[in-house]
Design a protein around this motif. Structure first.
Motif, PDB file in Angstrom:
ATOM      1  N   SER A   1       0.659  -1.160  -0.122  1.00  6.56           N
ATOM      2  CA  SER A   1       0.153   0.010   0.020  1.00  6.56           C
ATOM      3  C   SER A   1       0.925   1.162  -0.141  1.00  6.56           C
ATOM      4  O   SER A   1       0.545   2.246  -0.598  1.00  6.56           O
ATOM      5  CB  SER A   1      -0.969  -0.065   1.141  1.00  6.56           C
ATOM      6  N   ASP A   2       1.838   1.170   0.559  1.00  5.81           N
ATOM      7  CA  ASP A   2       2.919   2.285   0.585  1.00  5.81           C
ATOM      8  C   ASP A   2       3.326   2.597  -0.599  1.00  5.81           C
ATOM      9  O   ASP A   2       3.407   3.701  -1.121  1.00  5.81           O
ATOM     10  CB  ASP A   2       3.940   2.360   1.607  1.00  5.81           C
ATOM     11  N   ALA A   3       3.711   1.462  -1.592  1.00  8.74           N
ATOM     12  CA  ALA A   3       4.233   1.771  -2.700  1.00  8.74           C
ATOM     13  C   ALA A   3       3.269   2.233  -3.614  1.00  8.74           C
ATOM     14  O   ALA A   3       3.403   3.167  -4.525  1.00  8.74           O
ATOM     15  CB  ALA A   3       4.899   0.370  -3.353  1.00  8.74           C
ATOM     16  N   ALA A   4       2.207   1.818  -3.533  1.00  3.76           N
ATOM     17  CA  ALA A   4       0.986   2.316  -4.226  1.00  3.76           C
ATOM     18  C   ALA A   4       0.502   3.931  -4.009  1.00  3.76           C
ATOM     19  O   ALA A   4       0.324   4.565  -4.939  1.00  3.76           O
ATOM     20  CB  ALA A   4      -0.366   1.345  -4.333  1.00  3.76           C
TER      21      ALA A   4
ATOM     22  N   GLN B   1       0.610   7.224  -6.512  1.00  4.42           N
ATOM     23  CA  GLN B   1      -0.506   8.010  -6.504  1.00  4.42           C
ATOM     24  C   GLN B   1      -1.585   7.296  -7.175  1.00  4.42           C
ATOM     25  O   GLN B   1      -2.463   7.736  -8.102  1.00  4.42           O
ATOM     26  CB  GLN B   1      -0.212   9.408  -7.002  1.00  4.42           C
ATOM     27  N   SER B   2      -1.677   5.856  -7.007  1.00  6.71           N
ATOM     28  CA  SER B   2      -2.534   5.172  -7.993  1.00  6.71           C
ATOM     29  C   SER B   2      -3.617   4.665  -6.631  1.00  6.71           C
ATOM     30  O   SER B   2      -3.528   4.894  -5.560  1.00  6.71           O
ATOM     31  CB  SER B   2      -1.912   3.706  -8.233  1.00  6.71           C
ATOM     32  N   PHE B   3      -4.870   4.281  -7.224  1.00  5.28           N
ATOM     33  CA  PHE B   3      -6.017   3.860  -6.473  1.00  5.28           C
ATOM     34  C   PHE B   3      -5.644   2.671  -5.927  1.00  5.28           C
ATOM     35  O   PHE B   3      -5.111   1.879  -6.429  1.00  5.28           O
ATOM     36  CB  PHE B   3      -7.168   3.906  -7.491  1.00  5.28           C
ATOM     37  N   ILE B   4      -6.135   2.559  -4.450  1.00  7.03           N
ATOM     38  CA  ILE B   4      -5.879   1.369  -3.707  1.00  7.03           C
ATOM     39  C   ILE B   4      -7.128   0.944  -3.055  1.00  7.03           C
ATOM     40  O   ILE B   4      -7.883   1.739  -2.396  1.00  7.03           O
ATOM     41  CB  ILE B   4      -4.796   1.793  -2.645  1.00  7.03           C
ATOM     42  N   LEU B   5      -7.376  -0.221  -3.116  1.00  8.13           N
ATOM     43  CA  LEU B   5      -8.691  -0.876  -2.555  1.00  8.13           C
ATOM     44  C   LEU B   5      -7.918  -2.159  -2.009  1.00  8.13           C
ATOM     45  O   LEU B   5      -7.503  -2.995  -2.839  1.00  8.13           O
ATOM     46  CB  LEU B   5      -9.613  -1.020  -3.580  1.00  8.13           C
ATOM     47  N   ALA B   6      -8.071  -2.234  -0.569  1.00  3.88           N
ATOM     48  CA  ALA B   6      -7.353  -3.173   0.145  1.00  3.88           C
ATOM     49  C   ALA B   6      -8.371  -3.935   1.050  1.00  3.88           C
ATOM     50  O   ALA B   6      -9.096  -3.225   1.706  1.00  3.88           O
ATOM     51  CB  ALA B   6      -6.016  -2.704   0.853  1.00  3.88           C
TER      52      ALA B   6
ATOM     53  N   TYR C   1      -6.090   0.523   7.094  1.00  4.12           N
ATOM     54  CA  TYR C   1      -6.895   1.750   7.671  1.00  4.12           C
ATOM     55  C   TYR C   1      -6.020   2.805   7.372  1.00  4.12           C
ATOM     56  O   TYR C   1      -6.586   4.130   7.208  1.00  4.12           O
ATOM     57  CB  TYR C   1      -7.476   1.380   8.814  1.00  4.12           C
ATOM     58  N   ALA C   2      -4.838   2.832   7.826  1.00  3.88           N
ATOM     59  CA  ALA C   2      -3.721   3.988   8.124  1.00  3.88           C
ATOM     60  C   ALA C   2      -3.240   4.499   6.618  1.00  3.88           C
ATOM     61  O   ALA C   2      -2.712   5.531   6.307  1.00  3.88           O
ATOM     62  CB  ALA C   2      -2.965   3.841   8.918  1.00  3.88           C
ATOM     63  N   ASN C   3      -3.135   3.481   5.708  1.00  2.03           N
ATOM     64  CA  ASN C   3      -2.167   3.376   4.619  1.00  2.03           C
ATOM     65  C   ASN C   3      -3.022   3.383   3.176  1.00  2.03           C
ATOM     66  O   ASN C   3      -2.685   4.183   2.325  1.00  2.03           O
ATOM     67  CB  ASN C   3      -1.567   2.324   4.486  1.00  2.03           C
ATOM     68  N   ALA C   4      -4.484   2.868   3.111  1.00  2.00           N
ATOM     69  CA  ALA C   4      -5.104   2.661   1.956  1.00  2.00           C
ATOM     70  C   ALA C   4      -6.081   3.766   1.727  1.00  2.00           C
ATOM     71  O   ALA C   4      -6.798   4.301   2.808  1.00  2.00           O
ATOM     72  CB  ALA C   4      -5.883   1.358   1.811  1.00  2.00           C
ATOM     73  N   GLN C   5      -6.498   3.977   0.447  1.00  2.34           N
ATOM     74  CA  GLN C   5      -7.525   5.144   0.236  1.00  2.34           C
ATOM     75  C   GLN C   5      -8.974   4.299   0.661  1.00  2.34           C
ATOM     76  O   GLN C   5      -9.834   5.064   1.433  1.00  2.34           O
ATOM     77  CB  GLN C   5      -7.590   5.510  -1.224  1.00  2.34           C
ATOM     78  N   GLU C   6      -8.881   3.057   0.164  1.00  2.13           N
ATOM     79  CA  GLU C   6     -10.613   2.295   0.250  1.00  2.13           C
ATOM     80  C   GLU C   6     -10.309   1.219   1.138  1.00  2.13           C
ATOM     81  O   GLU C   6     -10.094   0.020   0.453  1.00  2.13           O
ATOM     82  CB  GLU C   6     -11.111   2.299  -1.055  1.00  2.13           C
ATOM     83  N   PRO C   7      -9.751   1.145   2.406  1.00  2.00           N
ATOM     84  CA  PRO C   7      -9.786  -0.079   3.105  1.00  2.00           C
ATOM     85  C   PRO C   7     -11.164  -0.957   3.380  1.00  2.00           C
ATOM     86  O   PRO C   7     -12.058  -0.088   3.573  1.00  2.00           O
ATOM     87  CB  PRO C   7      -9.284   0.415   4.394  1.00  2.00           C
ATOM     88  N   LEU C   8     -11.146  -2.120   3.411  1.00  2.00           N
ATOM     89  CA  LEU C   8     -12.314  -2.629   3.511  1.00  2.00           C
ATOM     90  C   LEU C   8     -12.006  -3.451   5.051  1.00  2.00           C
ATOM     91  O   LEU C   8     -11.114  -4.161   5.059  1.00  2.00           O
ATOM     92  CB  LEU C   8     -12.539  -3.900   2.733  1.00  2.00           C
TER      93      LEU C   8
END
Lengths: 938, 206, 249
Positions: free
Chosen positions: C169-172, C176-181, C193-200
């Motif tokens: 997630s840090d690399a993504a 500046q790419s979209f991250i869904l994790a 929760y701290a690193n991703a844009q859209e955490p589940l």
């Protein structure tokens, strides 16, 4: 119930008996009701009944009927040349004075009259014949189909009108329709030739020949057309733009011997002939239209007219030309019986299209070269050369008018027997301005007279020429001169000594490129750019000799913007230029300028209006109001915005700050590293004794000696830094108890990691492989493998080490099941691994006498695995660095726990400070941005 | 026929293994053990296939001279050397142990160390794009746990390690974790059931 | 059979009955679920990636298919398949990386199926399903070059991840790419929760199929999950009450 009918205009309901609406007064029924019994309204799908054309005369407007009646009167009377000239030269008001019914001789609308059955032809025959491969049937009466006259033939909607048996053969290209030729009466028969004759090279017949042979008459015959044919024959060279006039001016019988070939043709006609063709008899080469077009557009270096003299490819044959453009005389003797594609000979050209045969010694040569006389050239061509030779042009005009008048009557008589009523090119060629009598000239409308005037305004003085060819090989007009010339122009230029050609039909200045306004006047606002932009003072033209204006190719025609049928109908300009010709002797209104120049019997423009002026040029621009303009602008903007991609608001991205990362790393390296190296022990060891650690210590203390402990290394190498510190004191305690170690792992790297652990942390105990400890290796299958091993270890693990079964080694010598182990210690950093071991071993290990289950886990797994300890499923739990440090303190040892404790504490503190400060800064920044956004939105 | 073969095998084997977990007595237990052993063997074979896939990807990278092709070449060389030595010397040989100790162990521990920097930076940046109550609560909880994990240098906050941290860790975090784990377990249960009834085919096919 | 085993078997049977029964009652059961912005943004990101001609990266984790975390792997495969069906028309084929060999093979099969369903079977390439590493951190080390170098605009990190997901997630985020994790691991969820844009978080991992319109079975299973959750809550409350009452009594 009273039947009613709705008014088609206002919608008022009217009784069906009424004819006009009570409210608006409009006709309640269609205009066809005017037929009054002639015919009923035709409903959709109903086949119209056949009607005679004559019966439909009542359907014509009154003014048209009147004109036709006047034509009828004119047809019946044979006037002199003066009267015929009057029809051309008389001003419109004069014509208006006469009864409207007495139409001018040139009432081309009189074709609706079907009284003259002989000369009636299909209305559009001359148009129909503007095609290739149409046989020239003008001379042959035998070719006339047998049948009822076409005029009397009822026209049905289901079938096309068929040619009448009594009709003349279909018109050739440029041939006047029968109804047009009917105006000339019997004398006009044969005066008209196919339009294709225009394209043929005629002998240098003076224009006046055309006139004399039956051009202008006192009646409503289209003598001016016959004049054209004679002029074409007469004129062989041009100094000015040759006049273009239809053979209707001339009554010369195409088959009569008086027809002279026109040596020259109008430029626009001459260009259509091959440049190299000079034959005047049999061959009438044509110029490729494409080349002509190319020349006109400037693609070719050769002047269109001069290049025509070089071409020898007959592309446009006699068949393509109207009869009045072709020499009837030559056609009768030469072209008769020839195939359709027989090229047009120069002799076939009307006089007015060729130089004068008599007055112009170079007529033959001109005829060979087919250089039309400038007089017979359209004014827009002739005007280019008018400036150079105004005197010659003036002489040509006079000659044309004079000769034309003399020949008019002769032509009329000769052509009377002909059924064809098409203009003859010969007539046009033979037409000579000088032959036009003064009376005729006086009758000519001013606009026609003006066309014969040279640029200088002085009319041609010379009237000695017998005929003024329509096309004379005179100096190339400026218009033509501006066109690119081709090499190898026929140098046989005889126009130097040739007399001035006939007066052009059209005023020179009309087509002068120097006077673009004139050009615009003629053609309205539709003048092509190339036409209006032609500069008469072009150097090319200046360099050209007058004789080079027209090509010396037979049958070449110079291009013209007016359609052929209009050109054909135009009277010879020279015939109208004589102011004394038309001095009000005739009441007929004759057009002096414009497309109807030379035509008599036109509708007057109004009383006391003087000369008919050209219609006002109306701008094609729309009158747009401001509101409309604004609306249009808005619409344009909307349409333009549709094609433009909408602005895309990208998702807000937060860029990474590499500097912060480097700063954090640097601080951690500095602080944690220094603390680790210093071993300052500034942080006290954890003194909290947690029960799980205490229970673990107690369990290990209670283990039997020399037992076998199962150690499960289920953590990754990445967690070895913490796990070594957590598990080291436990394993050390176990080794101090003398327990043999059986190492197992469900991870592929577990066995290697275990070896590393023992080497790194327990080297002091000096345990020997396969003696004090045994590494069983990798246990595949995950939970299933765990369950399999727990259920039956000897089945799950069957591997051999160095050829010896592992179950033979001392650590496993007394182990058959899981219960045979003294203790099971699971070391993992993964919650799932720990859960799997706990869940799979609960049942077997829950039984009495089963070994205890201890766990050494990472701090991240403690929250999840602690409940297992709390529930009793796990007997002991050591978690995290703090647990390891606590275990060491309780054991009185100093290991990795204590070693890492200070660095761990300092590192944690640094992380807390960085997170707290950074979070506060970012929080304030985010709040500030939110406030700004709210402010903007507010 | 192939379209239905995979679902048939998957469903039948899954049901047998599932029942074998609950019915430990009888033939099903043996069937379950057999299937599990077969699965273990297939997993090992899959590792071999995966390694081949890894080789093909990096060989393609080298052949097409893509970015990082040099590292792909280094990877393939390392793989071949390790594989050869392991096959020849055995996995317990000291050489293999030295390779592990020199390469794998430090690499993975270094990656874990980088995680520390990453997580600190993530904590700093959290409120930048997620400035809501939950994010603030998350950070606050993290700070409390960190403060209670180890005493501060030179001084110790009272009650933090004895009372506050255990409440956060053992009560709040643990209860939340349990709830999440329950949901995860239910989700895993239904996911497995979907596969067993053929509604979901992770093994491919429509 | 022990009590715990019976309870477990009963739970399984109940779940199966509910799942099968509710699936058959297509018209009567109309489940509505709360809106999760992560899936909305996922569709946008997939569409943007297709339009931009960039690559989509699906990271399936390192859980494998022979352990309790197999369900997370199955869920990640479902996301992979249905997302690729949507984005098969992109210029660059999506990339699927795995930390387990068997999972890598399954990812290739699902990619192939997705392309076949999308009618672009000829665009499938076997190298798009890769085994990046055998261990979690070696898997993360193998994925990082792909994130940095292969023009990836959307990273879908769904599956059995551990702490190594922080590196991904840090690399993504650096790109500046979209991250869904999404992960089934708690530490991974905390890191995401701290690193991703859209955490589940939590069981939202297993709801991806339903939100991606993978089929009615996914919707029904999510509905059954809610039913079972309420049953468990009820059981916990009842058990706690009974425990308290027993203690009082």
């Amino acid at each position: 119930m009273v039947e009613t009918i709705n008014c088609p205009v206002c919608g008022e309901v009217n009784p069906i008996e009424l004819v006009d609406c009570n409210k608006c007064g409009r006709l309640l029924r269609q205009t066809t009701s005017e037929l009054d019994g002639v015919g009923e309204l035709i409903n959709s799908g109903q086949i119209p009944t056949e009607k005679k054309t004559s019966e439909l005369e009542m359907a014509l407007p009154a003014w048209l009927r009147g004109a036709r009646e006047g034509d009828k009167d004119d047809e019946t009377t044979k006037t002199s040349d003066d009267s015929s000239l009057d029809s051309l030269s008389s001003p419109p008001p004069q014509a208006k004075e006469s009864a409207p019914t007495k139409a001018a001789p040139l009432d081309w609308l009189a074709g609706l009259d079907n009284d003259d059955d002989e000369d009636e032809e299909e209305a559009a025959d001359w148009l129909v014949n503007i095609q290739d491969n149409l046989p020239i049937e003008i001379e042959s009466e035998e070719e006339v189909p047998v049948g009822i006259p076409a005029s009397e033939e009822p026209i049905t909607a289901t079938e096309a009108p068929r040619p009448s048996d009594e009709e003349e053969p279909p018109l050739q290209t440029g041939e006047l329709p029968g109804w047009l030729s009917d105006l000339q009466g019997e004398s006009a028969d044969g005066n008209f030739e196919a339009m294709s004759d225009l394209l043929s090279q005629k002998s240098s017949a003076a224009p006046k020949d055309v006139i004399d042979e039956g051009g202008f008459e006192g009646d409503d015959n289209l003598d001016w057309l016959s004049k054209l044919s004679k002029e074409a024959d007469a004129i062989s060279s041009y100094e000015e733009t040759p006049s273009v006039h239809p053979d209707s001016l001339s009554t010369t019988d195409p088959d009569s011997p008086d027809f002279k070939e026109a040596d020259s043709l109008p430029d626009w006609m001459g260009d259509l002939r091959p440049a190299g063709e000079v034959s005047t008899n049999e061959t009438s080469p044509s110029i490729p239209i494409d080349e002509f077009s190319a020349q006109l557009s400037g693609e070719s270096d050769a002047s269109p007219i001069s290049s025509l003299a070089e071409e020898s490819r007959p592309l446009i044959t006699r068949d393509d030309l109207p009869d009045w453009l072709s020499s009837e005389k030559e056609a009768s003797s030469e072209d008769k019986g020839q195939p359709e594609q027989t090229p047009i000979a120069a002799s076939d050209l009307p006089d007015w299209m060729t130089e004068s045969a008599e007055e112009l010694p170079a007529e033959e040569s001109v005829g060979e070269s087919l250089t039309p006389s400038s007089d017979d050239l359209p004014d827009w061509i002739a005007s280019n050369s008018s400036e150079d030779n105004p005197a010659e042009r003036a002489d040509q005009v006079d000659d044309f008018l004079t000769e034309d008048a003399l020949e008019m009557e002769a032509l009329t008589q000769e052509q009377a027997s002909q059924k064809e009523s098409v203009p003859s090119l010969d007539m046009a060629v033979d037409a000579d301005e000088n032959k036009i009598s003064s009376a005729i000239k006086a009758e000519l409308p001013d606009w026609i007279s003006e066309m014969g005037q040279p640029a200088t305004g002085s009319p041609p003085e010379s009237t000695d020429e017998v005929s003024i060819p329509a096309f004379t090989e005179v100096e190339e007009p400026d218009l033509v001169a501006s066109l690119p010339t081709v090499e190898g122009i026929d140098e046989e230029k005889e126009t130097e000594d040739a007399p001035a050609p006939g007066t052009p039909l059209v005023e020179d200045n009309v087509f002068s490129s120097s006077t673009d306004e004139n050009v615009d006047e003629i053609f309205g606002n539709e003048t092509p750019d190339w036409l209006s932009s032609l500069d008469p003072t072009d150097e090319d033209l200046a360099e050209e000799e007058p004789d080079d204006i027209v090509p010396k190719v037979d049958g070449n025609l110079s291009g013209g913007e007016l359609p052929g049928w209009v050109q054909a109908m135009r009277p010879v300009g020279t015939a109208l230029s004589d102011p004394s010709a038309g001095s009000g002797e005739s009441d007929n209104v004759t057009a002096e300028s414009g497309p109807l120049a030379g035509l008599s019997g036109i509708l007057p423009s109004g009383l006391d209006l003087g000369q008919i002026n050209k219609p006002m040029a109306h701008s094609l621009k729309l009158n747009v109001s401001e509101s409309q303009q604004s609306s249009a602008t808005i619409l344009e903007g909307l349409l333009a915005s549709e094609s433009k991609p909408g602005s895309f608001k990208p998702q807000t991205k937060y860029s990474s700050i590499p500097v912060v990362r480097w700063l954090i790393a640097a601080l951690l390296f500095l602080i944690v590293g220094s603390s680790l190296l210093s071993q300052s022990h500034m942080t006290p060891s954890p003194n909290i004794v947690v029960p799980e650690i205490r229970d673990t210590i107690e369990i290990i203390n209670q283990l039997p000696e020399a037992g076998s402990a199962l150690l499960v290394f289920d953590y990754e190498a990445a967690f070895s830094g913490e796990m070594h510190a957590v598990a080291a004191p436990l394993i050390d305690h176990l080794m101090l108890r003398g327990e043999k170690l059986v190492i197992l792992s469900t991870l592929p790297t577990g066995p290697a990691l275990a070896e590393h652990f023992l080497v790194e942390t327990q080297s002091s105990h000096n345990y020997q492989r396969n003696d004090e400890y045994l590494n069983l290796g990798y246990l595949p299958g995950g939970p299933s493998g765990i369950l399999s091993f727990i259920t039956s270890p000897r089945i799950a693990i069957t591997g051999k080490v160095d050829g010896t079964s592992v179950w033979d080694f001392p650590p496993l010598a007394s182990v058959a099941t899981l219960s045979d182990f003294s203790v099971v210690i699971v070391m993992t950093a993964d919650v799932e691994k720990g859960r799997a071991w706990v869940e799979q071993s609960t049942i077997p290990l829950g039984e009495t006498g089963s070994p205890p289950l201890l766990m050494a886990v990472s701090a991240q797994a403690e929250p999840i695995l602690y409940p297992y300890y709390a529930s009793g499923q796990v007997d002991g739990l050591v978690s995290g660095l703090s647990g390891g440090a606590t275990y060491e303190r309780l054991q009185g040892q100093s290991g990795l726990g204590r070693k890492y404790w200070d660095s761990y504490s300092v590192g944690l503190l640094l992380a807390e400070i960085l997170i707290a400060v950074g979070a506060m800064v970012n929080l304030l920044a985010a709040l500030k941005v939110r406030q700004a956004r709210n402010k903007d939105e507010g | 026929m192939s379209r239905y073969l995979s679902p048939i095998i998957a469903i039948s084997v899954g049901l047998l293994v599932l029942l074998g977990y609950f019915l430990t007595e009888g033939a099903l237990a043996g069937v379950r053990v057999t299937f599990v052993q077969w699965a273990v063997i297939l997993a090992g074979a899959a590792i071999f296939v995966g390694v081949l896939n890894l080789l093909s990807v990096h060989i393609k990278k080298i052949r097409e001279k893509e970015k990082g092709g040099l590292y792909s070449l280094l990877l393939i060389a390392s793989l071949m050397i390790t594989l050869t030595l392991g096959l020849v010397l055995g996995p317990n040989h000291s050489t293999m142990t030295n390779i592990f100790n020199a390469v794998i162990f430090p690499v993975e521990t270094s990656l874990m160390a980088i995680m520390a920097v990453t997580l600190i930076y993530a904590g700093i940046r959290l409120l930048r794009y997620r400035n809501d109550l939950m994010a603030i609560l998350f950070l606050a909880t993290a700070l409390v746990v960190m403060l209670g994990a180890a005493p501060l240098p030179f001084f110790e906050i009272p009650l933090f390690g004895d009372l506050i941290r255990p409440i956060f860790v053992n009560t709040l975090a643990a209860s939340g974790a349990r709830g999440i784990l329950l949901g995860v377990a239910l989700g895993a249960l239904l996911t497995g059931l979907r596969v067993l009834i053929g509604a979901d085919r992770p093994y491919g096919g429509k | 059979m022990q009590t715990s085993a019976l309870a477990g078997l009963g739970l399984i049977l109940l779940s199966a009955i509910l799942l099968i029964g509710l699936s058959l009652l297509k018209e009567r059961v109309k489940a509505s679920f709360r809106d999760i912005s992560a899936f909305t943004n996922l569709n946008k990101a997939l569409g943007s990636a297709v339009e931009d001609g960039t690559r989509i990266h699906f990271s399936l984790g390192s859980a494998g298919v022979d352990n309790p975390r197999t369900a997370a792997s199955f869920s990640s495969l479902s996301v992979l398949r249905h997302s690729v069906e949507f984005s098969a028309s992109g210029d660059k084929p999506p990339l699927a990386t795995s930390g387990d060999a068997a999972l890598a093979i399954l990812s290739q099969d699902n990619l192939h199926t997705a392309y076949r369903v999308a009618g672009a079977e000829q665009q499938y390439k076997a190298t798009t399903g890769r085994l990046a590493g055998m261990t979690p951190f070696s898997y993360a080390a193998g994925v990082l070059p792909a994130i940095y170098d292969e023009d990836i605009s959307a990273n879908i990190l769904v599956g059995g991840f551990g702490s190594e997901v922080g590196l991904l997630s840090d690399a993504a985020e650096r790109k500046q790419s979209f991250i869904l994790a999404a992960s089934d691991s708690l530490p991974a969820q905390a890191i995401l929760y701290a690193n991703a844009q859209e955490p589940l978080i939590g069981e939202e991992l297993y709801a991806t199929g339903a939100y991606l319109k993978a089929g009615r079975a996914h919707l029904v299973s999510l509905y059954v999950q809610d039913v079972l959750r309420w049953l468990i809550i009820l059981a916990l409350l009842v058990g706690a009450a009974m425990k308290i009452l027993a203690g009082l009594l």
